[in-house]
Design an enzyme around this catalytic site. Structure first.
Site, PDB file in Angstrom:
ATOM      1  CE  LYS A 101      38.990  -4.488 124.001  1.00 31.01           C
ATOM      2  NZ  LYS A 101      40.099  -3.552 124.144  1.00 31.01           N
ATOM      3  CG  ASN A 102      41.608  -1.734 121.406  1.00 33.83           C
ATOM      4  OD1 ASN A 102      40.641  -1.965 122.139  1.00 33.83           O
ATOM      5  ND2 ASN A 102      42.844  -2.060 121.744  1.00 33.83           N
ATOM      6  CB  CYS A 131      42.461  -4.130 131.338  1.00 36.17           C
ATOM      7  SG  CYS A 131      41.710  -5.447 130.380  1.00 36.17           S
ATOM      8  NE  ARG A 140      44.034   1.649 130.952  1.00 37.39           N
ATOM      9  CZ  ARG A 140      43.475   0.772 130.133  1.00 37.39           C
ATOM     10  NH1 ARG A 140      42.948  -0.334 130.613  1.00 37.39           N
ATOM     11  NH2 ARG A 140      43.420   0.993 128.831  1.00 37.39           N
ATOM     12  CG  ASP A 151      46.817  -4.170 123.742  1.00 36.95           C
ATOM     13  OD1 ASP A 151      47.124  -3.882 124.923  1.00 36.95           O
ATOM     14  OD2 ASP A 151      46.097  -3.438 123.039  1.00 36.95           O
ATOM     15  NE  ARG A 209      36.675  -5.331 128.850  1.00 32.74           N
ATOM     16  CZ  ARG A 209      37.930  -4.907 128.980  1.00 32.74           C
ATOM     17  NH1 ARG A 209      38.683  -5.339 129.937  1.00 32.74           N
ATOM     18  NH2 ARG A 209      38.425  -4.016 128.152  1.00 32.74           N
TER      19      ARG A 209
END
Ligand code: EPU
Length: 423
Positions: free
Chosen positions: A19-20, A114, A119, A302, A394
């Site tokens: 994903k990232n 999230c 952030r 994570d 997600r």
């Protein structure tokens, strides 16, 4: 999602693309004039969102199969991603670096994603300013403008995945040689650099803390395959250990999993590494261990909720310290509803193992917290109801289908707002 716990997971599961990496590589296509064929794309909501934004900007996107897309961003004429879609995901900040590299300017609405405390994106902005952009940031939008970017030397004050990637994107098309010191070393940073290089950029040193980018005028198309998802693989590895199961995760890079494998072995599981697979065999009981999350190659933040969940049923007391995010323990109350004994002390969770977790109604407070609760449901006695699955969707492709293939008793039922609110 309803999970009947108590089943030992058994079998093989294939891990999807990262994903990232995907959420950075897809906007990076904006830097390229020509068709990019991207393979091993995960089928997740965050990818849908970033693809929708590229289409909104004018890119031509063809879905070739479930995990392959061809994207041509040559028709994009605007550097303004001033649309609400951007707010649905954190990674839309990569539009800043990509549009800035392509057009010398970028206007992007502030991203969502999230929520675990503040952030900031000050390091991204510091990088763009160092490359010659004038940046105005309000609560709602970031506007970066320049007459063309010029290479620079940038030292990051904190190790930031997002800032490292964003600066790499912008600097790929700047004039001259940019250096990033104290760069993040995560596997997806390396993957984005490899993608850029496959499209004609010159990024050297990704995976170390010093990255050099030799700017280029033109990047043309090509084919690239995204690496496997380190965090999805880790989630299934923890689930195997947590249920005393025997699971082989396929399509992984074992090197990326070393910090987790070491902790699972300490916790009493057996871990067997193969070329591109890892088998985890859970022990009869779980031993207590201490964990501190850190930037790669440290233990990934994570995977923090997943390992905390595993340790809820360990023999003895464990301490898990969050070393990356200021506030990433909101889900602890949900685990307590299931009988976990967890006390927060500053940025640490002190977990005293209990003999059993019991099914309860719980809310996924964010993506990885949701993954932790799925593992808790698998470990627990009785039925666990997990609400707010949009967080899990997600970032995890077909999580329940993959778990069912390992024997889990899990199903998705129609959303019931009243039940969710009361959970
Ligand atoms: N930070 C700053 N200033 C900045 C940027 C970051 O102070 O300009 C701080 C943050 O507050 C945090 C630390 O630096 O304390 C690390 O943040 P980083 O920038 O590395 O995080 P990110 O790029 O926003 C990515 C992942 C996250 C993952 C972190 C850390 C993506 C889209 N997101 O976020 O993944 O937790 O790196 O590894 O790549 C997830 O997948 O569930 C997820 C949240």
């Amino acid at each position: 999602m309803l999970i009947d716990g108590g089943v030992r997971l058994n079998g093989e599961v294939r891990i999807s693309g990262a994903k990232n990496a995907a959420v950075a590589i897809i906007p990076a296509v904006l830097l390229v004039e020509g068709k990019c064929r991207i393979e091993n794309i995960p089928d997740i909501k965050d990818v849908d969102s970033i693809i929708d934004i590229l289409i909104y900007l004018g890119a031509d996107v063809q879905k070739i199969s479930n995990d392959i897309m061809e994207i041509d961003a040559s028709p994009v004429k605007s550097f303004s991603a001033d649309c609400d879609m951007v707010r649905s995901m954190r990674a839309s900040y990569y539009l800043l670096g990509a549009l800035l590299g392509r057009f010398g300017s970028a206007h992007v609405r502030m991203p969502g994603g999230c929520n675990f405390g503040e952030r900031p994106i000050d390091q991204h902005i510091k990088g763009f300013e160092s490359l010659g952009a004038k940046v105005i940031k309000t609560n709602d939008i970031v506007m970066a403008n320049s007459d063309g970017l010029t290479a620079s030397s940038i030292y990051l004050d904190v190790v930031s995945v997002g800032a490292t990637i964003n600066i790499m994107l912008a600097a790929s098309r700047a004039k001259g040689i940019t250096t990033i010191e104290n760069a993040a070393k995560e596997p997806h940073v390396v993957d984005v650099a490899n993608f850029l290089n496959a499209m004609g950029a010159h990024v050297i040193g990704a995976g170390t803390d010093s990255i050099r980018i030799i700017g280029t005028d033109k990047m043309s198309g090509g084919t690239y395959s995204i690496i496997p998802d380190q965090i999805e693989a880790g989630t299934f590895m923890v689930a195997a250990a947590a249920t005393g199961g025997d699971v082989t995760v396929l399509n992984v890079i074992p090197k990326h999993m070393e910090s987790l494998s070491a902790k699972l072995i300490e916790a009493g599981a057996e871990v067997f590494e193969m070329d591109d697979a890892i088998r985890v065999v859970g022990g009869e009981s779980i031993k207590n261990v201490n964990v501190k999350t850190m930037p790669y190659p440290g233990f990934p933040t994570d995977l923090q909720p997943q390992i905390v969940t595993l340790l809820c049923m360990a023999n003895g007391t464990s301490r898990v310290t969050e070393g990356v995010w200021a506030s990433r323990f909101q889900y602890i109350d949900e685990l307590r509803r299931m009988g976990a004994d967890i006390v927060l002390a500053g940025n640490s969770a002190i977990i005293t193992g209990v003999p059993r977790l019991s099914g309860a109604k719980v809310n996924a407070t964010d993506l990885r917290a949701g993954a932790g609760l799925v593992i808790a449901g698998l470990m627990g006695e009785g039925t666990t109801h997990i609400y707010n699955l949009q967080h899990i969707d997600r970032g995890y492709e077909n999580i329940e289908a993959k778990l069912i293939s390992l024997g889990a008793k899990i199903k998705r039922v129609a959303y019931n707002r009243t039940a969710a609110v009361n959970a």
